[in-house]
Design a protein around this motif. Structure first.
Motif, PDB file in Angstrom:
ATOM      1  N   ASN A 363       0.847  -1.196   0.000  1.00 13.48           N
ATOM      2  CA  ASN A 363       0.000   0.000   0.000  1.00 13.48           C
ATOM      3  C   ASN A 363       0.878   1.241   0.000  1.00 13.48           C
ATOM      4  OD1 ASN A 363      -1.840   2.031   0.388  1.00 13.48           O
ATOM      5  ND2 ASN A 363      -2.511   1.363   2.417  1.00 13.48           N
ATOM      6  N   PRO A 364       0.969   1.973  -1.131  1.00 14.78           N
ATOM      7  CA  PRO A 364       1.809   3.180  -1.167  1.00 14.78           C
ATOM      8  C   PRO A 364       1.334   4.273  -0.228  1.00 14.78           C
ATOM      9  CG  PRO A 364       0.456   3.017  -3.149  1.00 14.78           C
ATOM     10  CD  PRO A 364       0.303   1.717  -2.420  1.00 14.78           C
ATOM     11  N   GLY A 365       0.094   4.187   0.246  1.00 12.69           N
ATOM     12  CA  GLY A 365      -0.424   5.196   1.156  1.00 12.69           C
ATOM     13  C   GLY A 365       0.169   5.114   2.551  1.00 12.69           C
ATOM     14  N   GLN A 366       0.885   4.023   2.850  1.00  9.28           N
ATOM     15  CA  GLN A 366       1.494   3.868   4.170  1.00  9.28           C
ATOM     16  C   GLN A 366       2.924   4.425   4.192  1.00  9.28           C
ATOM     17  OE1 GLN A 366      -0.157  -0.524   4.840  1.00  9.28           O
ATOM     18  NE2 GLN A 366       0.669   0.330   6.727  1.00  9.28           N
ATOM     19  N   ARG A 367       3.130   5.529   3.482  1.00  7.71           N
ATOM     20  CA  ARG A 367       4.489   6.079   3.379  1.00  7.71           C
ATOM     21  C   ARG A 367       5.002   6.622   4.712  1.00  7.71           C
ATOM     22  NH1 ARG A 367       1.090   9.555   0.567  1.00  7.71           N
ATOM     23  NH2 ARG A 367       1.138  11.768   1.136  1.00  7.71           N
ATOM     24  N   ILE A 368       4.119   7.073   5.590  1.00 11.31           N
ATOM     25  CA  ILE A 368       4.577   7.548   6.895  1.00 11.31           C
ATOM     26  C   ILE A 368       5.149   6.388   7.699  1.00 11.31           C
ATOM     27  CG2 ILE A 368       3.824   8.457   9.123  1.00 11.31           C
ATOM     28  CD1 ILE A 368       1.971  10.303   7.676  1.00 11.31           C
ATOM     29  N   THR A 369       4.472   5.239   7.656  1.00 10.51           N
ATOM     30  CA  THR A 369       4.985   4.063   8.357  1.00 10.51           C
ATOM     31  C   THR A 369       6.335   3.654   7.779  1.00 10.51           C
ATOM     32  OG1 THR A 369       2.710   3.335   8.697  1.00 10.51           O
ATOM     33  CG2 THR A 369       4.443   1.715   9.077  1.00 10.51           C
ATOM     34  N   ALA A 370       6.462   3.720   6.446  1.00  3.57           N
ATOM     35  CA  ALA A 370       7.742   3.387   5.807  1.00  3.57           C
ATOM     36  C   ALA A 370       8.822   4.362   6.249  1.00  3.57           C
ATOM     37  CB  ALA A 370       7.588   3.407   4.288  1.00  3.57           C
ATOM     38  N   ARG A 371       8.513   5.658   6.307  1.00  4.99           N
ATOM     39  CA  ARG A 371       9.498   6.652   6.750  1.00  4.99           C
ATOM     40  C   ARG A 371       9.918   6.371   8.192  1.00  4.99           C
ATOM     41  NH1 ARG A 371       5.922  10.835   4.189  1.00  4.99           N
ATOM     42  NH2 ARG A 371       6.882  11.398   2.194  1.00  4.99           N
ATOM     43  N   SER A 372       8.957   5.994   9.027  1.00  3.39           N
ATOM     44  CA  SER A 372       9.286   5.711  10.422  1.00  3.39           C
ATOM     45  C   SER A 372      10.228   4.530  10.535  1.00  3.39           C
ATOM     46  CB  SER A 372       8.003   5.442  11.213  1.00  3.39           C
ATOM     47  OG  SER A 372       7.166   6.579  11.226  1.00  3.39           O
ATOM     48  N   GLU A 373      10.005   3.500   9.714  1.00  2.65           N
ATOM     49  CA  GLU A 373      10.892   2.338   9.738  1.00  2.65           C
ATOM     50  C   GLU A 373      12.313   2.735   9.335  1.00  2.65           C
ATOM     51  OE1 GLU A 373      10.365  -0.514  10.919  1.00  2.65           O
ATOM     52  OE2 GLU A 373       8.193  -0.724  11.002  1.00  2.65           O
ATOM     53  N   VAL A 374      12.441   3.534   8.289  1.00  4.00           N
ATOM     54  CA  VAL A 374      13.775   3.961   7.847  1.00  4.00           C
ATOM     55  C   VAL A 374      14.417   4.857   8.897  1.00  4.00           C
ATOM     56  CG1 VAL A 374      15.083   5.191   6.077  1.00  4.00           C
ATOM     57  CG2 VAL A 374      13.167   3.737   5.408  1.00  4.00           C
ATOM     58  N   SER A 375      13.622   5.728   9.525  1.00  7.20           N
ATOM     59  CA  SER A 375      14.165   6.606  10.559  1.00  7.20           C
ATOM     60  C   SER A 375      14.741   5.795  11.708  1.00  7.20           C
ATOM     61  CB  SER A 375      13.068   7.548  11.064  1.00  7.20           C
ATOM     62  OG  SER A 375      13.543   8.371  12.102  1.00  7.20           O
ATOM     63  N   ARG A 376      14.026   4.764  12.142  1.00  3.11           N
ATOM     64  CA  ARG A 376      14.541   3.917  13.219  1.00  3.11           C
ATOM     65  C   ARG A 376      15.780   3.155  12.780  1.00  3.11           C
ATOM     66  NH1 ARG A 376       8.891   3.531  14.478  1.00  3.11           N
ATOM     67  NH2 ARG A 376       8.594   1.850  12.975  1.00  3.11           N
ATOM     68  N   LEU A 377      15.796   2.712  11.527  1.00  9.04           N
ATOM     69  CA  LEU A 377      16.945   1.981  11.004  1.00  9.04           C
ATOM     70  C   LEU A 377      18.185   2.864  10.943  1.00  9.04           C
ATOM     71  CD1 LEU A 377      18.033  -0.623   9.782  1.00  9.04           C
ATOM     72  CD2 LEU A 377      17.060   0.070   7.581  1.00  9.04           C
ATOM     73  N   ARG A 378      17.991   4.132  10.569  1.00 11.89           N
ATOM     74  CA  ARG A 378      19.135   5.039  10.442  1.00 11.89           C
ATOM     75  C   ARG A 378      19.752   5.380  11.795  1.00 11.89           C
ATOM     76  NH1 ARG A 378      17.707   9.838   6.355  1.00 11.89           N
ATOM     77  NH2 ARG A 378      19.944  10.192   6.547  1.00 11.89           N
ATOM     78  N   LYS A 379      19.007   5.194  12.880  1.00  5.95           N
ATOM     79  CA  LYS A 379      19.594   5.405  14.197  1.00  5.95           C
ATOM     80  C   LYS A 379      20.691   4.384  14.475  1.00  5.95           C
ATOM     81  CE  LYS A 379      15.492   7.520  16.293  1.00  5.95           C
ATOM     82  NZ  LYS A 379      14.428   7.392  17.313  1.00  5.95           N
ATOM     83  N   LEU A 384      25.109   5.293   6.509  1.00  8.69           N
ATOM     84  CA  LEU A 384      25.074   4.308   5.429  1.00  8.69           C
ATOM     85  C   LEU A 384      23.896   4.543   4.500  1.00  8.69           C
ATOM     86  CD1 LEU A 384      25.939   1.035   7.372  1.00  8.69           C
ATOM     87  CD2 LEU A 384      27.445   2.329   5.855  1.00  8.69           C
ATOM     88  N   LEU A 385      22.825   5.162   5.031  1.00  7.48           N
ATOM     89  CA  LEU A 385      21.603   5.376   4.270  1.00  7.48           C
ATOM     90  C   LEU A 385      21.343   6.872   4.107  1.00  7.48           C
ATOM     91  CD1 LEU A 385      19.300   2.777   6.074  1.00  7.48           C
ATOM     92  CD2 LEU A 385      20.661   2.429   4.010  1.00  7.48           C
ATOM     93  N   VAL A 386      20.830   7.250   2.960  1.00  2.98           N
ATOM     94  CA  VAL A 386      20.441   8.638   2.708  1.00  2.98           C
ATOM     95  C   VAL A 386      19.007   8.649   2.189  1.00  2.98           C
ATOM     96  CG1 VAL A 386      22.790   9.460   2.277  1.00  2.98           C
ATOM     97  CG2 VAL A 386      21.447   8.566   0.382  1.00  2.98           C
ATOM     98  N   ARG A 391      18.185   5.259  -0.164  1.00  2.00           N
ATOM     99  CA  ARG A 391      19.176   4.431  -0.851  1.00  2.00           C
ATOM    100  C   ARG A 391      20.416   4.333   0.021  1.00  2.00           C
ATOM    101  NH1 ARG A 391      19.403   9.591  -2.299  1.00  2.00           N
ATOM    102  NH2 ARG A 391      21.416  10.562  -2.791  1.00  2.00           N
ATOM    103  N   PHE A 392      21.329   3.443  -0.366  1.00  2.00           N
ATOM    104  CA  PHE A 392      22.626   3.415   0.284  1.00  2.00           C
ATOM    105  C   PHE A 392      23.446   4.605  -0.196  1.00  2.00           C
ATOM    106  CE2 PHE A 392      21.443  -0.949   1.187  1.00  2.00           C
ATOM    107  CZ  PHE A 392      21.988  -1.131   2.458  1.00  2.00           C
ATOM    108  N   ALA A 393      24.247   5.169   0.707  1.00  2.00           N
ATOM    109  CA  ALA A 393      25.016   6.371   0.397  1.00  2.00           C
ATOM    110  C   ALA A 393      26.097   6.079  -0.633  1.00  2.00           C
ATOM    111  CB  ALA A 393      25.655   6.923   1.676  1.00  2.00           C
ATOM    112  N   ASP A 394      26.525   7.132  -1.325  1.00  2.00           N
ATOM    113  CA  ASP A 394      27.654   7.009  -2.234  1.00  2.00           C
ATOM    114  C   ASP A 394      28.883   6.557  -1.447  1.00  2.00           C
ATOM    115  OD1 ASP A 394      26.016   7.938  -4.241  1.00  2.00           O
ATOM    116  OD2 ASP A 394      26.722  10.019  -4.097  1.00  2.00           O
ATOM    117  N   GLY A 395      29.720   5.753  -2.074  1.00  2.00           N
ATOM    118  CA  GLY A 395      30.906   5.259  -1.390  1.00  2.00           C
ATOM    119  C   GLY A 395      30.674   4.015  -0.577  1.00  2.00           C
ATOM    120  N   VAL A 396      29.430   3.494  -0.613  1.00  2.00           N
ATOM    121  CA  VAL A 396      29.081   2.271   0.100  1.00  2.00           C
ATOM    122  C   VAL A 396      28.774   1.171  -0.931  1.00  2.00           C
ATOM    123  CG1 VAL A 396      27.442   1.168   1.669  1.00  2.00           C
ATOM    124  CG2 VAL A 396      28.134   3.533   2.052  1.00  2.00           C
TER     125      VAL A 396
END
Length: 403
Positions: A363-379, A384-386, A391-396
């Motif tokens: 469901n593309p409408g759940q983009r807030i949930t997807a953003r929250s998952e990435v935000s927690r992952l980036r902690k 490594l992620l941008v 995506r994975f950062a340049d140089g990775v």
């Protein structure tokens, strides 16, 4: 060091609110019509009126900006940095709303109302003013008010009756105090208590300001805890390093260092990336992400900074193995986070929040949930992620590895 000055309430203790309101109306009418006012507005109010006039607002105009929709409001809440303090805020200030005469509001650094709490009778009155969740109460939108003026002035402020620039707000009083981010010194948002003008009380401002400072204290404690965690992660890496190196968080605060003069903070790029950078304090440095922050290594000018290698091991358990010049470290992501990483590894050009939501949840409408998952992952995985797209950062370089 001198003691901090207490915030100035809009009305002195024991003063008759009705008589004071009458004076303020006379001052307001004369000031707006170009006449000679019987008294000067308080400095914080006069300065605000000047800013509002320069912004082109009119006392009788409806200048409110469009209210955020549900999706954008939820995203603002998630990224505000204030959601974890919402319950303590409500608990400390619930005595001001329990009698049903006031509402408690938390706004972000842009003046957007993120949360409200109060009885329906007062909330409905606020609705008629456009004082709703998702509305902008920055000075440029609605004139002088405790939220916008606290942000613009950088101080706690109470605005009573005709001190509001927009005439339709004169039946209200509000007290707001800014919350600063101790990591950057910038604004995170405002705590505000508002209600009908007759409910004004001089002590409300002091209480709101005290609670804002308690939130800032909590932020400082949380930041110190994260630096301690980063220090524990960095210690074995620094012990193996043959070059001067420092471990910092994403704001440049130092958690640990070796071979570099002691310091509490260094200036790093606002959005750090892997690779070589010129830092004002240290010169050419190679930045390498670690959990919760960055390794900053004094560069060997004759050597290539190299790349960061990430191996995604499917498990069980799923494992992220990261190898760079500083050595190797591992992280065990949740199954959902392992799914996110594999999706990004197989889409090197990146995925938007909607695309990621569709692949994760159908469901593309759940983009807030997807953003929250990435935000927690980036902690956990830092630089490594941008984003935009994710995506994975340049140089990775990334590899999928079977168990």
């Amino acid at each position: 060091m001198p003691l901090p000055t207490a915030p100035e309430p809009a009305i002195a203790a024991g003063e008759d609110p009705r008589a004071h309101a009458a004076v303020l109306h006379a001052v307001y009418d004369a000031s707006m019509s170009g006449g000679k006012p019987p008294a000067r507005p308080r400095a914080v109010i006069g300065e605000s009126w000047s800013r509002v006039r320069q912004a082109g607002l009119q006392p009788d105009a409806d200048t409110a900006e469009p209210v955020l929709d549900t999706v954008d409001l939820e995203e603002r809440r998630t990224t505000s940095g204030l959601s974890e303090f919402l319950d303590p805020l409500m608990r400390h200030l619930d005595t001001l709303i329990v009698d049903g005469e006031n509402i408690l509001v938390v706004a972000d650094a842009g003046g957007r109302v993120l949360w409200r709490n109060g009885v329906n009778r007062v909330l409905h009155r606020a609705d008629r003013l456009g004082f709703t969740e998702g509305a902008s109460w920055a000075e440029r939108s609605v004139g002088t008010n405790a939220i916008g003026t606290a942000l613009a002035s950088g101080r706690a402020v109470q605005v009573f009756s005709a001190e509001h620039f927009v005439r339709s707000h004169h039946e209200w009083t509000c007290a707001g105090a800014p919350i600063r981010d101790p990591r950057t010194g910038g604004m995170l948002g405002v705590i505000d208590v508002s209600g009908p003008a007759a409910t004004i009380h001089p002590t409300t401002l002091a209480l709101v300001d005290t609670v804002a400072k308690l939130v800032e204290s909590g932020l400082r404690e949380a930041h110190r805890a994260r630096l301690d965690e980063l220090r524990a992660v960095a210690a074995p890496i620094l012990a193996r390093s043959s070059a001067p190196v420092v471990a910092v968080d994403s704001f440049g605060w130092v958690a640990a260092l070796d071979g570099i003069d002691p310091r509490s903070r260094i200036a790093i790029p606002r959005t750090p990336t892997t690779g070589r950078h010129h830092l004002t304090a240290l010169g050419a440095c190679d930045l390498e992400p670690i959990p919760g922050g960055w390794l900053v290594r004094i560069a060997d000018q004759g050597a290539d900074p190299g790349t960061i290698r990430v191996d995604l091991v499917r498990g069980p358990p799923p494992t992220v193995r990261v190898t760079g010049a500083g050595g190797t470290w591992v992280h065990h992501p949740s199954p959902r986070h392992a799914q996110v990483l594999e999706l990004l590894a197989t889409h090197p050009d990146g995925l938007s929040a909607a695309q990621l939501a569709e692949k994760l949840f159908g469901n593309p409408g759940q983009r807030i949930t997807a953003r929250s998952e990435v935000s927690r992952l980036r902690k956990h995985l830092g630089g490594l992620l941008v984003a935009n797209p994710y995506r994975f950062a340049d140089g990775v370089t990334v590899s999928l590895v079977a168990e």
